[in-house]
Motif scaffolding. Structure first.
Motif, PDB file in Angstrom:
ATOM      1  N   ASP A 289      46.495  26.709  58.361  1.00  0.00           N
ATOM      2  CA  ASP A 289      47.343  27.159  57.140  1.00  0.00           C
ATOM      3  C   ASP A 289      48.073  25.833  56.963  1.00  0.00           C
ATOM      4  N   VAL A 290      47.636  25.340  55.657  1.00  0.00           N
ATOM      5  CA  VAL A 290      48.481  23.741  55.623  1.00  0.00           C
ATOM      6  C   VAL A 290      49.519  23.683  54.572  1.00  0.00           C
ATOM      7  N   HIS A 291      50.433  22.761  55.039  1.00  0.00           N
ATOM      8  CA  HIS A 291      51.445  22.612  54.233  1.00  0.00           C
ATOM      9  C   HIS A 291      51.447  21.011  53.828  1.00  0.00           C
ATOM     10  N   PHE A 292      51.974  20.672  52.504  1.00  0.00           N
ATOM     11  CA  PHE A 292      52.045  19.407  52.217  1.00  0.00           C
ATOM     12  C   PHE A 292      53.398  18.746  51.914  1.00  0.00           C
ATOM     13  N   VAL A 293      53.877  17.775  52.778  1.00  0.00           N
ATOM     14  CA  VAL A 293      55.169  17.390  52.844  1.00  0.00           C
ATOM     15  C   VAL A 293      55.014  15.960  52.332  1.00  0.00           C
ATOM     16  N   TYR A 294      55.832  15.914  50.667  1.00  0.00           N
ATOM     17  CA  TYR A 294      55.741  14.844  49.988  1.00  0.00           C
ATOM     18  C   TYR A 294      56.850  13.948  50.303  1.00  0.00           C
ATOM     19  N   ILE A 295      56.617  12.576  50.373  1.00  0.00           N
ATOM     20  CA  ILE A 295      57.570  11.613  50.730  1.00  0.00           C
ATOM     21  C   ILE A 295      58.068  11.189  49.312  1.00  0.00           C
ATOM     22  N   ASP A 296      59.195  11.379  48.873  1.00  0.00           N
ATOM     23  CA  ASP A 296      59.550  10.958  47.524  1.00  0.00           C
ATOM     24  C   ASP A 296      60.006   9.412  47.754  1.00  0.00           C
ATOM     25  N   THR A 297      59.151   8.809  46.765  1.00  0.00           N
ATOM     26  CA  THR A 297      59.008   7.378  46.413  1.00  0.00           C
ATOM     27  C   THR A 297      59.050   6.811  45.221  1.00  0.00           C
ATOM     28  N   PRO A 298      59.776   5.759  45.046  1.00  0.00           N
ATOM     29  CA  PRO A 298      59.887   5.300  43.292  1.00  0.00           C
ATOM     30  C   PRO A 298      58.526   4.601  42.968  1.00  0.00           C
ATOM     31  N   ILE A 299      57.559   4.349  44.054  1.00  0.00           N
ATOM     32  CA  ILE A 299      56.407   3.819  43.412  1.00  0.00           C
ATOM     33  C   ILE A 299      55.309   4.725  42.613  1.00  0.00           C
ATOM     34  N   ILE A 300      55.656   6.051  43.087  1.00  0.00           N
ATOM     35  CA  ILE A 300      54.841   7.092  42.405  1.00  0.00           C
ATOM     36  C   ILE A 300      55.500   7.723  41.359  1.00  0.00           C
ATOM     37  N   ALA A 301      55.170   7.525  40.187  1.00  0.00           N
ATOM     38  CA  ALA A 301      55.683   7.959  38.774  1.00  0.00           C
ATOM     39  C   ALA A 301      55.097   9.196  38.331  1.00  0.00           C
ATOM     40  N   ASP A 302      54.125   9.768  38.723  1.00  0.00           N
ATOM     41  CA  ASP A 302      53.371  10.950  38.122  1.00  0.00           C
ATOM     42  C   ASP A 302      53.280  11.926  39.120  1.00  0.00           C
ATOM     43  N   PHE A 303      53.985  11.989  40.277  1.00  0.00           N
ATOM     44  CA  PHE A 303      54.119  13.236  40.983  1.00  0.00           C
ATOM     45  C   PHE A 303      54.109  14.543  40.370  1.00  0.00           C
ATOM     46  N   ASP A 304      53.247  15.580  40.539  1.00  0.00           N
ATOM     47  CA  ASP A 304      53.319  16.799  39.711  1.00  0.00           C
ATOM     48  C   ASP A 304      53.453  17.853  40.555  1.00  0.00           C
ATOM     49  N   PRO A 305      54.704  18.430  40.803  1.00  0.00           N
ATOM     50  CA  PRO A 305      55.072  19.394  41.555  1.00  0.00           C
ATOM     51  C   PRO A 305      54.190  20.724  41.318  1.00  0.00           C
ATOM     52  N   ALA A 306      54.242  21.126  40.255  1.00  0.00           N
ATOM     53  CA  ALA A 306      53.485  22.438  39.879  1.00  0.00           C
ATOM     54  C   ALA A 306      51.886  22.465  40.215  1.00  0.00           C
ATOM     55  N   ALA A 307      51.466  21.157  39.844  1.00  0.00           N
ATOM     56  CA  ALA A 307      50.086  21.016  40.402  1.00  0.00           C
ATOM     57  C   ALA A 307      49.882  21.059  41.836  1.00  0.00           C
ATOM     58  N   HIS A 308      50.732  20.490  42.618  1.00  0.00           N
ATOM     59  CA  HIS A 308      50.532  20.465  44.166  1.00  0.00           C
ATOM     60  C   HIS A 308      50.876  22.196  44.633  1.00  0.00           C
ATOM     61  N   GLU A 309      51.946  22.753  44.008  1.00  0.00           N
ATOM     62  CA  GLU A 309      52.078  23.952  44.534  1.00  0.00           C
ATOM     63  C   GLU A 309      50.835  24.977  44.155  1.00  0.00           C
ATOM     64  N   ALA A 310      50.213  24.578  42.885  1.00  0.00           N
ATOM     65  CA  ALA A 310      49.074  25.531  42.716  1.00  0.00           C
ATOM     66  C   ALA A 310      48.189  24.958  43.779  1.00  0.00           C
ATOM     67  N   GLU A 311      47.785  23.713  44.237  1.00  0.00           N
ATOM     68  CA  GLU A 311      46.851  23.510  45.143  1.00  0.00           C
ATOM     69  C   GLU A 311      46.985  24.153  46.506  1.00  0.00           C
ATOM     70  N   PHE A 312      48.233  24.026  46.948  1.00  0.00           N
ATOM     71  CA  PHE A 312      48.689  24.336  48.368  1.00  0.00           C
ATOM     72  C   PHE A 312      49.038  25.718  48.624  1.00  0.00           C
ATOM     73  N   GLY A 313      49.818  26.331  47.298  1.00  0.00           N
ATOM     74  CA  GLY A 313      50.082  27.709  47.476  1.00  0.00           C
ATOM     75  C   GLY A 313      51.785  27.673  47.562  1.00  0.00           C
TER      76      GLY A 313
END
Length: 405
Positions: free
Chosen positions: A35-59
């Motif tokens: 069972d995989v969980h993805f913990v994203y570290i908020d960082t200002p150098i990544i401008a294109d993080f897509d929460p919806a795409a990640h939730e679709a990938e990981f559930g």
């Protein structure tokens, strides 16, 4: 088993090598039944993080965010102050060494990209969800392991060796383009925070073991795991492809190719074009005979557009994921000797290796394969066979790490 990946790098879209590495590793862990969980570290150098795409990938319920905002407890503020003072002192000393031209001026603080909320919130997520294993991406975030319960398995996915990384860049156009560099003994400090250190290629595994000694954490190799569902069926096009992010190793290497190899190809075959895909497109000038696709969501589409991959890399560490992705796509690659580092010879049946800086040989290899669809298909079939066996080995190694064997 519940496994949490802790990363400041997005996993989707997997349009750069490190993103592809992370995405395929998370999928591999799921294929092993965890069972995989993805913990994203908020960082200002990544401008294109897509929460919806990640939730679709990981559930639903499997995507978590680490915020930079402190909890407000006074004891935390004291701890944070000590952390900041150590970093500030290091930067002051580094600035002096840079002004004096000393080698120490190139080194980073090990926890330079870390902030205390990472560890606190990772520990909170672990307790709340009952996480059994935490996989941290990159040595510079290894501090997130500190404070986890002893029964939680700590796995550091290194991606690259950052020991003295700057030394390969000192004599290049951008001597500070190495991103991150620490002394070997400092990198070992990061390793010792983990229970298992994962190298991305066998040579780095041997180096890590040698540096760590007998009382070290376990060290194993799990290289890039490939997506075998994107095999290219149509190898008709005579164009060739460079796929890469906008890091300095890619920029330096591709510009050298454009200056020294592309003119030789254009002189013989002006109808054959170089197709460039990835964020590196924004880092190179427009040229005759070069088609820029920009970032692509589908590697298969890019490889179909130009079913001959080039890998003229002249410097760097880790492993060239662009080469491995070409194997999985079932297309041949022409690579420099440096470009195949970390890929054992038994997996190079679909790769033509040219010595570094032999521009004429590189051009001739491209011209030969561009002229023959039959040769492209024959080498592509061998490449895909290698990719299947490559994946089998990586999945076995990954399963052993997670099971504690």
């Amino acid at each position: 088993m519940k496994v949490a990946f802790v990363s400041a790098i997005s996993a989707v879209p997997a349009n750069e090598g490190n993103r592809s590495r992370i995405l395929q590793l998370t999928r591999a862990v799921r294929r092993l039944g965890h069972d995989v969980h993805f913990v994203y570290i908020d960082t200002p150098i990544i401008a294109d993080f897509d929460p919806a795409a990640h939730e679709a990938e990981f559930g639903s319920g499997h995507l978590h965010f680490v915020s930079r905002q402190p909890g407000g407890v006074k004891t935390r503020l004291v701890q944070d102050l000590g952390f900041e003072l150590g970093f500030t002192a290091f930067r002051g000393v580094r600035k002096v060494h840079r002004l004096l031209g000393h080698d120490r001026g190139f080194y980073n603080y090990l926890d330079e990209f870390y902030y205390p909320e990472i560890g606190r919130q990772v520990r909170d997520i672990q307790r709340r969800l009952g996480i059994d294993a935490v996989i941290v991406e990159y040595a510079f975030h290894s501090r997130a392991f500190l404070g986890l319960p002893d029964d939680v398995r700590r796995i550091l996915d290194t991606h690259d060796s950052f020991a003295d990384r700057h030394k390969a860049f000192i004599n290049t156009a951008n001597k500070y383009g190495y991103w991150f560099s620490v002394p070997p003994q400092v990198e070992c400090k990061a390793f010792r925070r983990a229970d298992v250190v994962v190298a991305i290629q066998e040579e780095e595994e041997r180096t890590f073991r040698q540096r760590l000694g007998k009382e070290a954490p376990a060290v194993a190799t799990v290289s890039h795991i490939l997506d075998l569902d994107g095999r290219v069926e149509d190898l008709t096009s005579s164009d060739f492809l460079f796929l890469g992010s906008g890091n300095d190793a890619n920029i330096i290497s591709l510009n050298a190719f454009l200056d020294n190899v592309l003119p030789l190809i254009r002189a013989a075959r002006p109808d054959v074009r170089l197709v460039v895909a990835g964020s590196i497109c924004g880092k190179i000038e427009d040229r005759e005979g070069v088609v820029k696709l920009g970032r692509v969501d589908s590697l298969k589409d890019a490889f179909t557009r130009a079913p001959l991959s080039i890998n003229p890399i002249a410097l760097g560490t880790g492993i060239n994921i662009k080469l491995l992705d070409a194997l999985a796509a079932g297309i041949p690659t022409i690579s420099s000797r440096t470009g195949v580092r970390g890929v054992p010879e038994r997996y190079r049946s679909g790769v033509v290796v040219v010595e570094d800086n032999d521009h004429q040989a590189f051009a001739e290899a491209i011209l030969q394969l561009s002229a023959s669809r039959d040769q492209r298909e024959a080498l592509g079939n061998k490449a895909f066979e290698d990719a299947v066996e490559w994946n089998r080995q990586q999945m076995t190694a990954l399963g052993n790490i997670l099971s504690g064997r």
